[in-house]
Design a protein around this motif. Structure first.
Motif, PDB file in Angstrom:
ATOM      1  N   UNK A  85      39.613  -7.511 -36.073  1.00  0.00           N
ATOM      2  CA  UNK A  85      38.244  -7.355 -35.850  1.00  0.00           C
ATOM      3  C   UNK A  85      37.563  -8.822 -35.551  1.00  0.00           C
ATOM      4  N   UNK A  86      36.555  -8.844 -34.875  1.00  0.00           N
ATOM      5  CA  UNK A  86      35.948 -10.264 -34.508  1.00  0.00           C
ATOM      6  C   UNK A  86      35.754 -11.113 -35.848  1.00  0.00           C
ATOM      7  N   UNK A  87      36.196 -12.419 -36.063  1.00  0.00           N
ATOM      8  CA  UNK A  87      36.017 -13.009 -36.932  1.00  0.00           C
ATOM      9  C   UNK A  87      36.829 -12.762 -38.139  1.00  0.00           C
ATOM     10  N   UNK A  88      37.384 -11.615 -38.241  1.00  0.00           N
ATOM     11  CA  UNK A  88      38.170 -11.049 -39.299  1.00  0.00           C
ATOM     12  C   UNK A  88      39.573 -10.869 -39.290  1.00  0.00           C
ATOM     13  N   UNK A  89      40.211  -9.874 -40.013  1.00  0.00           N
ATOM     14  CA  UNK A  89      41.637  -9.941 -40.121  1.00  0.00           C
ATOM     15  C   UNK A  89      42.131  -9.731 -38.826  1.00  0.00           C
ATOM     16  N   UNK A  90      43.234 -10.488 -38.162  1.00  0.00           N
ATOM     17  CA  UNK A  90      43.928 -10.212 -37.005  1.00  0.00           C
ATOM     18  C   UNK A  90      45.430  -9.555 -37.228  1.00  0.00           C
TER      19      UNK A  90
ATOM     20  N   UNK B  93      40.654  -5.326 -24.269  1.00  0.00           N
ATOM     21  CA  UNK B  93      40.543  -5.539 -25.518  1.00  0.00           C
ATOM     22  C   UNK B  93      39.442  -5.449 -26.192  1.00  0.00           C
ATOM     23  N   UNK B  94      39.174  -6.879 -26.956  1.00  0.00           N
ATOM     24  CA  UNK B  94      37.790  -6.957 -27.668  1.00  0.00           C
ATOM     25  C   UNK B  94      36.687  -7.418 -26.799  1.00  0.00           C
ATOM     26  N   UNK B  95      36.818  -7.636 -25.652  1.00  0.00           N
ATOM     27  CA  UNK B  95      35.783  -7.646 -24.626  1.00  0.00           C
ATOM     28  C   UNK B  95      35.438  -9.285 -24.552  1.00  0.00           C
ATOM     29  N   UNK B  96      35.828 -10.093 -25.361  1.00  0.00           N
ATOM     30  CA  UNK B  96      35.594 -11.614 -25.369  1.00  0.00           C
ATOM     31  C   UNK B  96      36.350 -12.414 -24.259  1.00  0.00           C
TER      32      UNK B  96
ATOM     33  N   UNK C  63      39.290 -17.974 -27.676  1.00  0.00           N
ATOM     34  CA  UNK C  63      40.234 -18.137 -28.462  1.00  0.00           C
ATOM     35  C   UNK C  63      40.506 -17.350 -29.729  1.00  0.00           C
ATOM     36  N   UNK C  64      41.216 -17.810 -31.067  1.00  0.00           N
ATOM     37  CA  UNK C  64      41.707 -16.991 -31.821  1.00  0.00           C
ATOM     38  C   UNK C  64      40.574 -16.417 -32.723  1.00  0.00           C
ATOM     39  N   UNK C  65      40.733 -14.928 -32.858  1.00  0.00           N
ATOM     40  CA  UNK C  65      39.495 -14.440 -33.881  1.00  0.00           C
ATOM     41  C   UNK C  65      38.689 -13.822 -33.066  1.00  0.00           C
ATOM     42  N   UNK C  66      38.567 -13.919 -31.993  1.00  0.00           N
ATOM     43  CA  UNK C  66      37.587 -13.300 -30.721  1.00  0.00           C
ATOM     44  C   UNK C  66      38.527 -12.690 -29.732  1.00  0.00           C
ATOM     45  N   UNK C  67      39.217 -13.660 -28.947  1.00  0.00           N
ATOM     46  CA  UNK C  67      39.991 -12.957 -27.451  1.00  0.00           C
ATOM     47  C   UNK C  67      41.090 -12.312 -28.065  1.00  0.00           C
ATOM     48  N   UNK C  68      41.832 -11.519 -26.962  1.00  0.00           N
ATOM     49  CA  UNK C  68      42.954 -10.977 -27.303  1.00  0.00           C
ATOM     50  C   UNK C  68      44.085 -12.203 -26.955  1.00  0.00           C
ATOM     51  N   UNK C  69      45.080 -12.074 -27.901  1.00  0.00           N
ATOM     52  CA  UNK C  69      46.062 -13.152 -27.620  1.00  0.00           C
ATOM     53  C   UNK C  69      47.542 -12.558 -27.519  1.00  0.00           C
ATOM     54  N   UNK C  70      48.423 -13.382 -27.108  1.00  0.00           N
ATOM     55  CA  UNK C  70      49.965 -13.145 -26.844  1.00  0.00           C
ATOM     56  C   UNK C  70      50.522 -14.184 -27.412  1.00  0.00           C
ATOM     57  N   UNK C  71      51.617 -14.309 -28.066  1.00  0.00           N
ATOM     58  CA  UNK C  71      52.160 -15.530 -28.642  1.00  0.00           C
ATOM     59  C   UNK C  71      53.729 -15.177 -28.696  1.00  0.00           C
TER      60      UNK C  71
ATOM     61  N   UNK D  20      52.854 -27.371 -30.908  1.00  0.00           N
ATOM     62  CA  UNK D  20      52.341 -26.069 -31.248  1.00  0.00           C
ATOM     63  C   UNK D  20      53.005 -24.870 -30.323  1.00  0.00           C
ATOM     64  N   UNK D  21      53.150 -23.880 -30.690  1.00  0.00           N
ATOM     65  CA  UNK D  21      53.303 -22.562 -30.020  1.00  0.00           C
ATOM     66  C   UNK D  21      52.366 -22.356 -29.069  1.00  0.00           C
ATOM     67  N   UNK D  22      52.691 -22.249 -27.669  1.00  0.00           N
ATOM     68  CA  UNK D  22      51.602 -21.926 -26.856  1.00  0.00           C
ATOM     69  C   UNK D  22      50.951 -20.380 -26.989  1.00  0.00           C
ATOM     70  N   UNK D  23      49.678 -20.218 -27.072  1.00  0.00           N
ATOM     71  CA  UNK D  23      48.950 -18.963 -27.049  1.00  0.00           C
ATOM     72  C   UNK D  23      48.517 -18.596 -25.821  1.00  0.00           C
ATOM     73  N   UNK D  24      48.692 -17.336 -25.501  1.00  0.00           N
ATOM     74  CA  UNK D  24      48.147 -16.771 -23.981  1.00  0.00           C
ATOM     75  C   UNK D  24      46.959 -15.921 -24.463  1.00  0.00           C
ATOM     76  N   UNK D  25      45.883 -16.413 -24.323  1.00  0.00           N
ATOM     77  CA  UNK D  25      44.430 -15.725 -24.393  1.00  0.00           C
ATOM     78  C   UNK D  25      44.160 -14.796 -23.159  1.00  0.00           C
ATOM     79  N   UNK D  26      43.362 -13.588 -23.317  1.00  0.00           N
ATOM     80  CA  UNK D  26      42.952 -13.200 -22.198  1.00  0.00           C
ATOM     81  C   UNK D  26      41.900 -12.108 -22.507  1.00  0.00           C
ATOM     82  N   UNK D  27      41.156 -11.821 -21.707  1.00  0.00           N
ATOM     83  CA  UNK D  27      39.939 -10.554 -22.285  1.00  0.00           C
ATOM     84  C   UNK D  27      38.911 -10.755 -21.118  1.00  0.00           C
ATOM     85  N   UNK D  28      37.783 -10.252 -21.739  1.00  0.00           N
ATOM     86  CA  UNK D  28      36.585 -10.187 -20.851  1.00  0.00           C
ATOM     87  C   UNK D  28      36.124  -8.929 -20.791  1.00  0.00           C
TER      88      UNK D  28
END
Length: 374
Positions: free
Chosen positions: A220-225, A292-295, A300-308, A346-354
């Motif tokens: 959830x946005x700004x919630x548990x991931x 995904x979330x549409x963000x 970034x984290x907590x809003x956008x989709x991510x793969x790590x 740090x581990x790269x995070x791949x963010x995507x969405x929209x």
């Protein structure tokens, strides 16, 4: 999205003749064909579990699963685990509190016994919603885009056949819930391949994971991931390709049905995917679907989709980060991507969405390009 008015189908049965055609007889024939298809798709169950999300999970004898309808697998011996095990690794992540593990909804209602595999039952209404029984569950159209043989990274994904496709909402009751699914093909979806176990090919070994089933919790946005740990690897001793869900071995694509993939993969990609039939004059928007979330990726984290923890296994048979890694966004007016590191170690995070908006409008130049390559 993509709902159909099924009542019109039954209304046809009230007519006796239409232009010399016995519509009622045709309707009976169609229903008979649907029943035959259901019997073919849904194998006899040793136990059935009704999930709170409306799905039914059949616990099917592992030796009677759909895979063995494939002519090349009639004498296939099931392998329960890969012969080669690749060591996992722990890495420094951007967020110390790692996202929680996702579980499947049906698991709350029961479990399948040993010696069976968990298979989501195909429902009659899903077949009624299908464009055709012949192509039910097949991902992609009858044709694919032209192949671009350039080495330009901006056209990287154009170097391979890229058929139109979706995640098949009609197959899953168009309920919009996230589901775990696989899709495969050997020829750009012309004659082979499908989603999950609808066609023969993938050999399932798990009684714990049901392909096509929903998840009991989502981010959830700004919630548990929440996250899914997925791995696909090649066993060089058998040439099978294995699917892992966390530490559970789900099953494999057997070497008997593979061609070029028997030895290695030419490309590995991670990301998001949406599809629409509306890319044509008079329909300026690509699709109404969020990715995904549409963000946007920049959220970034907590809003956008991510793969790590993105890794490949190379000729050394070691897990490695794919370096150099790059991203491609086919439609940047609608969707975005970003490779982000909080600091150099740090581990790269791949963010995507929209999501589609006022900026997601196609100009004539793009429409012409789309027309030329289609």
């Amino acid at each position: 999205m993509w709902k159909r008015v099924i009542m019109s189908f039954f209304a046809m049965a009230l007519l006796v003749f239409d232009g010399g055609v016995d519509v009622k007889a045709e309707a009976r024939k169609t229903l008979s064909e649907i029943d035959k298809k259901l019997k073919l798709l849904n194998k006899p169950a040793i136990k059935s579990i009704k999930s709170e999300d409306g799905d039914i999970i059949d616990c099917v004898d592992i030796y009677k699963q759909p895979a063995f309808d494939h002519p090349a697998l009639r004498n296939h011996t099931i392998q329960m685990r890969p012969n080669t095990i690749f060591a996992s690794e722990t890495s420094t992540t951007e967020h110390e509190s790692s996202p929680a593990m996702l579980t499947q909804t049906w698991q709350k209602s029961g479990s399948c016994p040993k010696g069976t595999v968990a298979i989501r039952r195909v429902k009659r209404k899903e077949l009624l919603n299908a464009d055709s029984l012949e192509h039910f569950g097949r991902d992609g159209p009858r044709t694919s885009f032209a192949v671009n043989t350039t080495n330009d990274k901006s056209n990287f994904f154009g170097s391979f056949p890229a058929p139109e496709h979706s995640v098949y909402p009609n197959l899953f009751n168009a309920d919009g819930q996230p589901r775990l699914f696989i899709r495969w093909t050997l020829d750009g979806y012309r004659w082979t391949g499908c989603i999950n176990l609808i066609c023969a090919g993938f050999v399932q070994t798990s009684s714990v994971i049901a392909l096509g089933s929903t998840f009991s919790n989502v981010s959830t946005l700004h919630g548990p991931q929440f996250h899914i740990n997925i791995r696909i690897d090649h066993d060089p001793s058998t040439n099978h390709w294995w699917l892992h869900y966390y530490n559970e071995v789900v099953g494999y694509w057997p070497a008997e049905i593979l061609c070029y993939l028997k030895e290695k993969a030419a490309i590995v990609a991670w990301g998001g995917d949406v599809y629409s039939k509306n890319v044509k004059p008079g329909h300026p928007y690509h699709t109404t679907a969020y990715m995904g979330s549409g963000e946007a990726a920049s959220e970034l984290f907590g809003r956008a989709n991510f793969i790590t923890n993105i890794r490949i296994i190379d000729y050394s048979l070691q897990l490695k980060y794919p370096d150099p890694a790059f991203f491609v966004v086919d439609e940047p007016n609608c969707y975005s991507a970003l490779i982000y590191k909080a600091h150099p170690k740090s581990e790269p995070y791949f963010y995507f969405g929209g999501h589609p908006g006022d900026n997601c409008i196609y100009n004539k130049k793009y429409l012409m390009k789309r027309k030329l390559i289609s």
